[in-house]
Design a protein around this motif. Structure first.
Motif, PDB file in Angstrom:
ATOM      1  N   PHE A  19       0.837  -1.209   0.000  1.00  0.00           N
ATOM      2  CA  PHE A  19       0.000   0.000   0.000  1.00  0.00           C
ATOM      3  C   PHE A  19       0.870   1.258   0.000  1.00  0.00           C
ATOM      4  O   PHE A  19       0.562   2.237  -0.679  1.00  0.00           O
ATOM      5  N   LYS A  20       1.972   1.219   0.743  1.00  0.00           N
ATOM      6  CA  LYS A  20       2.891   2.364   0.731  1.00  0.00           C
ATOM      7  C   LYS A  20       3.371   2.659  -0.684  1.00  0.00           C
ATOM      8  O   LYS A  20       3.420   3.810  -1.107  1.00  0.00           O
ATOM      9  N   LEU A  22       1.862   1.855  -3.463  1.00  0.00           N
ATOM     10  CA  LEU A  22       0.709   2.353  -4.209  1.00  0.00           C
ATOM     11  C   LEU A  22       0.491   3.845  -3.924  1.00  0.00           C
ATOM     12  O   LEU A  22       0.226   4.641  -4.833  1.00  0.00           O
ATOM     13  N   CYS A  23       0.610   4.235  -2.657  1.00  0.00           N
ATOM     14  CA  CYS A  23       0.451   5.642  -2.292  1.00  0.00           C
ATOM     15  C   CYS A  23       1.557   6.486  -2.911  1.00  0.00           C
ATOM     16  O   CYS A  23       1.308   7.605  -3.381  1.00  0.00           O
TER      17      CYS A  23
END
Lengths: 366, 366
Positions: A19-20, A22-23
């Motif tokens: 997710f990091k 992706l962010c």
């Protein structure tokens, strides 16, 4: 019972790191906004522990960080002993924020608290004053003003009876030459700064270990204190070290705050180097207790906990003793832990006295 | 069933506000740190919606804010309809942060996300990409860079299956004359900027109302859309209004982001004035639905929800039409809602068409 790992304790970094990334990909679409402000984003800053923006005469820094689950232990110790550890929890919250900020050479100027509860009644509990006072004391120690915050009650989201603590800091680098960039070189000395204990990392595993002990947090560790009390020692704040290093113009080639991923964090810099640790110091008693009681094998322990080292900097070998002196004059225990080695394209952390090696693929942050 | 109130829905601001005051008292002990940074804290800034620090040639601003419980509705709508509203949730999170920041005249330059889950698996769910993309889109709209964040997994603290969203922003005021200070005067015009819906406020009460409806979030509201869909309309971001006002040198005497406490927030400024609202516009259909379905009486509704007004500024009566033009040119619907009146020591909000009055003691933020 087999050895315990952080993943078996329920913390799986894979989806978090995914997710990091992706962010970071979505965040890259926002950089165009800076031009209208007369600001620029330094190359390579994404993936560092603090975000910075360049102005004509300084850098501004921004960090958002959270305490994690440590205060669940304070809640349990309050229940068991009647003693509030929430002053230390307030210090821990500030420490985890500002220790990230200083890795780029920024000094914190404003810190804000985010404190989310499931039931607003928490805020009328006696420990709430301890939390506020500890948070303020840590801001003073970090040379920052406590500049606001947010205290929502989030029914049906946060478990009643606890509080989720996080926050943010604004920092500044001035003059710009104080910025710490990646200038690692073959032969650089690895300077390790002692921690006071577990700080804010690996607490989910610590809680799991407590569950398996007949006396839980009241179990005595080697120094005669209880497990819970030792876990709740307040984190050290390393701002004074950076301030002092800047005052004496000590060139720091990189800096690392040892949090998630334990000693694997030593290879946080983007370049390909081998970090060879040859000099270990006995860590605080809490760590041997964790290893023995988990049991947690050494490889997992050094990949999860700070094992007595809360912060690390890298300097030229010629500056090593000066750096130790700088740390000691600022009030920190420090030693030369090893050497940065250029070994072709290899990237790894080697802990020679323990025969442990972590290759680059065990740390995926970028 | 009797009329519903925000307090009966489980949100009690008393302990929250008490803790805020306790924090502000502790925070006051940290201000001495600023001197070594060459910074000063402007008088009266404590208690405003954003914290600012004065540098020789600008102000730096810092805000920490949270989304609240709105995404629980997105979770439920995903379950009911299969549709993800997490892009809007990302926009809401940024909006609630930057709309606070701009009340002092600061423009956001960096926004960070804090996203805490109970189970890391959340981050591998398809909606996580929508969240990241919405957050980035909102940063672009706000003219800010997405400068980092924190994404912890907090087992035993956050309920599994949901995410707690918050974040922070760094802003700047340059030139310093762009700062919005309290310059309210008798006769000032109250300019109301339309909202798109509930934005990020009063959602706990909305969730309670949904529980009491036979068809819950799928109940149709007057515009034919479902209750859940209307609740999840993305918040408006008012940065462009402030940017435009600064560009045309429009003197703003104060600015308010209407969040917690609904229209009572109109009396946020420290001075003693009566805010007399005489011109109301029909709010978006979601508000009449909430009033009817709760039922929520008008007094409670205007004390809790934004009722169609997301942001308000105060200007001299002579500037009122110019201010409306400024808002419209920046893309916002706006109108003159009423007048600021000096009535001795009285402080109150009066909504004349509805016969509602909120005295000063109904808003205790400082």
């Amino acid at each position: 019972m087999g050895a315990m790992s952080y993943q078996s304790a329920g913390v799986d970094y894979e989806p978090l790191d995914a997710f990091k990334r992706l962010c970071q990909s979505a965040a890259a679409t926002t950089v165009g906004a800076l031009k209208s402000h007369g600001l620029t984003e330094p190359a390579g800053i994404r993936g560092e522990s603090a975000y910075i923006l360049e102005t004509p005469d300084s850098y501004l820094a921004h960090v958002e960080e959270g305490l994690g689950t440590k205060n669940l232990i304070a809640d349990e110790m309050l229940r068991l002993t009647g003693k509030s550890y929430y002053s230390n929890i307030g210090i821990d919250t500030v420490a985890t924020i500002v220790n990230d900020l200083i890795t780029v050479g920024a000094l914190p100027i404003s810190v804000a608290m985010h404190a989310a509860v499931g039931d607003a009644a928490w805020f009328t509990d006696a420990v709430s004053a301890d939390l506020a006072n500890g948070f303020a004391a840590a801001c003073r120690q970090a040379g920052a003003v406590w500049g606001g915050g947010e205290t929502p009650a989030l029914r049906d989201m946060v478990n009643p009876g606890t509080i989720i603590l996080a926050g943010s800091a604004v920092g500044r680098i001035t003059p710009k030459s104080n910025r710490i960039t990646d200038r690692l070189q073959n032969g650089d000395a690895i300077i390790l700064l002692a921690s006071s204990g577990v700080h804010t990392n690996g607490l989910t595993l610590c809680r799991r270990i407590a569950q398996n002990l007949p006396n839980g947090y009241l179990t005595k560790i080697d120094d005669g204190r209880s497990f819970g009390e030792a876990l709740l020692d307040a984190s050290l704040i390393y701002v004074n070290f950076i301030t002092t290093a800047q005052r004496i113009n000590l060139p720091l080639h990189y800096a690392v705050h040892l949090t998630g991923h334990g000693w694997r964090k030593l290879m946080r810099a983007a370049g390909r180097f081998t970090y060879r640790l040859t000099e270990l110091r006995p860590p605080p008693p809490i760590f041997n207790f964790l290893i023995r009681s988990g049991p947690v094998d050494a490889r997992e322990a050094y990949a999860t906990f700070n094992m007595g080292v809360g912060f690390a900097v890298f300097v030229s070998a010629a500056d090593a003793e000066r750096c130790i002196g700088c740390a000691k004059s600022a009030g920190y225990d420090a030693w030369v832990g090893g050497t940065v080695i250029k070994d072709g394209n290899r990237k790894a952390v080697e802990i020679i006295p323990l025969g442990l090696t972590y290759e680059a693929d065990t740390l995926n942050l970028r």
